[in-house]
Design a protein around this motif. Structure first.
Motif, short mmCIF file in Angstrom:
data_model
loop_
_atom_site.label_atom_id
_atom_site.label_comp_id
_atom_site.label_asym_id
_atom_site.label_seq_id
_atom_site.Cartn_x
_atom_site.Cartn_y
_atom_site.Cartn_z
N LEU A 58 34.37 45.61 -11.45
CA LEU A 58 33.55 45.15 -12.56
C LEU A 58 34.40 44.59 -13.70
CD1 LEU A 58 30.86 47.97 -12.70
CD2 LEU A 58 30.63 45.67 -11.77
N GLY A 59 35.59 45.13 -13.88
CA GLY A 59 36.47 44.65 -14.95
C GLY A 59 37.07 43.30 -14.66
N LYS A 60 37.20 42.94 -13.39
CA LYS A 60 37.78 41.65 -13.03
C LYS A 60 36.73 40.56 -12.82
CE LYS A 60 42.11 42.57 -13.04
NZ LYS A 60 43.00 41.87 -13.94
N SER A 61 35.49 40.93 -12.72
CA SER A 61 34.44 39.92 -12.55
C SER A 61 33.61 39.84 -13.81
CB SER A 61 33.55 40.28 -11.35
OG SER A 61 32.88 41.49 -11.60
N GLY A 62 32.94 38.76 -13.99
CA GLY A 62 32.09 38.61 -15.16
C GLY A 62 32.76 37.80 -16.25
N ALA A 63 32.08 37.70 -17.37
CA ALA A 63 32.56 36.87 -18.47
C ALA A 63 33.73 37.51 -19.21
CB ALA A 63 31.43 36.61 -19.45
N ALA A 64 33.70 38.81 -19.40
CA ALA A 64 34.76 39.49 -20.14
C ALA A 64 35.72 40.13 -19.15
CB ALA A 64 34.16 40.55 -21.05
N GLU A 65 36.81 39.41 -18.86
CA GLU A 65 37.80 39.94 -17.93
C GLU A 65 38.74 40.88 -18.67
OE1 GLU A 65 40.67 37.73 -15.16
OE2 GLU A 65 38.72 36.83 -14.82
N ILE A 66 38.94 42.06 -18.11
CA ILE A 66 39.78 43.08 -18.73
C ILE A 66 41.10 43.14 -17.97
CG2 ILE A 66 39.92 45.51 -19.39
CD1 ILE A 66 36.86 45.59 -19.24
N GLU A 67 42.18 43.31 -18.68
CA GLU A 67 43.51 43.35 -18.05
C GLU A 67 43.69 44.63 -17.26
OE1 GLU A 67 46.82 42.44 -20.51
OE2 GLU A 67 45.67 41.00 -21.69
N PHE A 68 44.64 44.57 -16.32
CA PHE A 68 44.90 45.70 -15.43
C PHE A 68 45.28 46.96 -16.19
CE2 PHE A 68 47.96 48.30 -13.12
CZ PHE A 68 47.21 48.66 -12.03
N ALA A 69 46.16 46.85 -17.16
CA ALA A 69 46.63 48.05 -17.89
C ALA A 69 45.48 48.76 -18.59
CB ALA A 69 47.71 47.66 -18.89
N GLN A 70 44.59 47.99 -19.19
CA GLN A 70 43.44 48.60 -19.87
C GLN A 70 42.50 49.26 -18.87
OE1 GLN A 70 42.09 45.10 -21.86
NE2 GLN A 70 43.17 45.61 -23.77
N LEU A 71 42.25 48.59 -17.76
CA LEU A 71 41.39 49.17 -16.73
C LEU A 71 41.99 50.45 -16.16
CD1 LEU A 71 40.23 46.04 -14.71
CD2 LEU A 71 38.80 47.57 -16.06
N TYR A 72 43.30 50.43 -15.95
CA TYR A 72 43.94 51.61 -15.38
C TYR A 72 43.90 52.78 -16.36
CZ TYR A 72 47.05 54.48 -12.67
OH TYR A 72 47.56 55.52 -11.93
N MET A 73 44.08 52.52 -17.63
CA MET A 73 44.01 53.60 -18.63
C MET A 73 42.59 54.17 -18.73
SD MET A 73 46.61 52.54 -21.64
CE MET A 73 46.24 54.03 -22.50
N ILE A 74 41.59 53.31 -18.69
CA ILE A 74 40.20 53.77 -18.71
C ILE A 74 39.92 54.62 -17.47
CG2 ILE A 74 37.79 53.02 -18.55
CD1 ILE A 74 38.64 50.53 -20.19
N PHE A 75 40.36 54.13 -16.32
CA PHE A 75 40.12 54.83 -15.07
C PHE A 75 40.80 56.20 -15.05
CE2 PHE A 75 41.87 55.40 -10.67
CZ PHE A 75 40.78 56.08 -10.20
N THR A 76 42.07 56.26 -15.43
CA THR A 76 42.76 57.55 -15.39
C THR A 76 42.20 58.52 -16.42
OG1 THR A 76 44.53 56.64 -16.76
CG2 THR A 76 44.91 56.70 -14.38
N SER A 77 41.71 57.99 -17.55
CA SER A 77 41.07 58.88 -18.53
C SER A 77 39.79 59.47 -17.97
CB SER A 77 40.77 58.12 -19.82
OG SER A 77 41.96 57.66 -20.41
N LEU A 78 38.97 58.64 -17.34
CA LEU A 78 37.74 59.14 -16.71
C LEU A 78 38.06 60.12 -15.58
CD1 LEU A 78 35.57 55.90 -16.53
CD2 LEU A 78 35.21 57.89 -18.00
N GLN A 79 39.08 59.81 -14.83
CA GLN A 79 39.47 60.68 -13.73
C GLN A 79 39.97 62.03 -14.26
OE1 GLN A 79 42.74 59.25 -11.37
NE2 GLN A 79 41.75 59.95 -9.51
N MET A 80 40.71 62.02 -15.36
CA MET A 80 41.20 63.25 -15.94
C MET A 80 40.04 64.11 -16.44
SD MET A 80 43.78 63.78 -19.14
CE MET A 80 42.60 63.03 -20.23
#
Length: 127
Positions: A58-80
């Motif tokens: 979802l972060g790589k598709s759509g109008a607002a593309e989010i960079e990998f580092a931001q997506l990874y930080m969001i993901f690891t925070s949710l995972q934690m």
């Protein structure tokens, strides 16, 4: 959508292989705990990794593309947060086996974190 399915298939194979290795070690060393809590831990970790695959898609598709580092930080925070919640559930729900289950869950979480870091860096930065 295809990348989500591919990522989930990779995680299914990873967790199945890891669980079989874990069970094999349990057969060789019966003192190692392998109960319902450990099977539940594998399921929770798979669900958390599936959330990550969906988040990266979802972060790589759509109008607002989010960079990998931001997506990874969001993901690891949710995972934690999900892992902390699961650890609290084990502590409250299974008081008789809490110590071996939580120690093994932490080890599984660290192994999963290492695998997903390598996997996501190799597959998602290219995109």
């Amino acid at each position: 959508m295809r990348t989500i399915l591919k990522d989930n298939l990779v995680f299914i194979f990873f967790f199945t292989g890891l669980a079989l290795i874990h069970y094999g070690i349990h057969q060789a060393i019966p003192e190692l705990y392998f109960g319902d809590e450990i099977i539940l831990a594998y399921t929770v970790l798979f669900i958390l990794n599936s959330m990550g695959a969906t988040l990266f898609y979802l972060g790589k598709s759509g109008a607002a593309e989010i960079e990998f580092a931001q997506l990874y930080m969001i993901f690891t925070s949710l995972q934690m947060v999900g892992s902390f919640s699961f650890a609290a559930y084990i502590k409250i729900g299974y008081p008789e086996n809490v110590k071996p289950a939580l120690v093994q869950f932490v080890v599984l979480f660290l192994i999963t974190l290492a695998f997903q870091t390598v996997y996501f860096v190799k597959t998602k930065i290219k995109e």
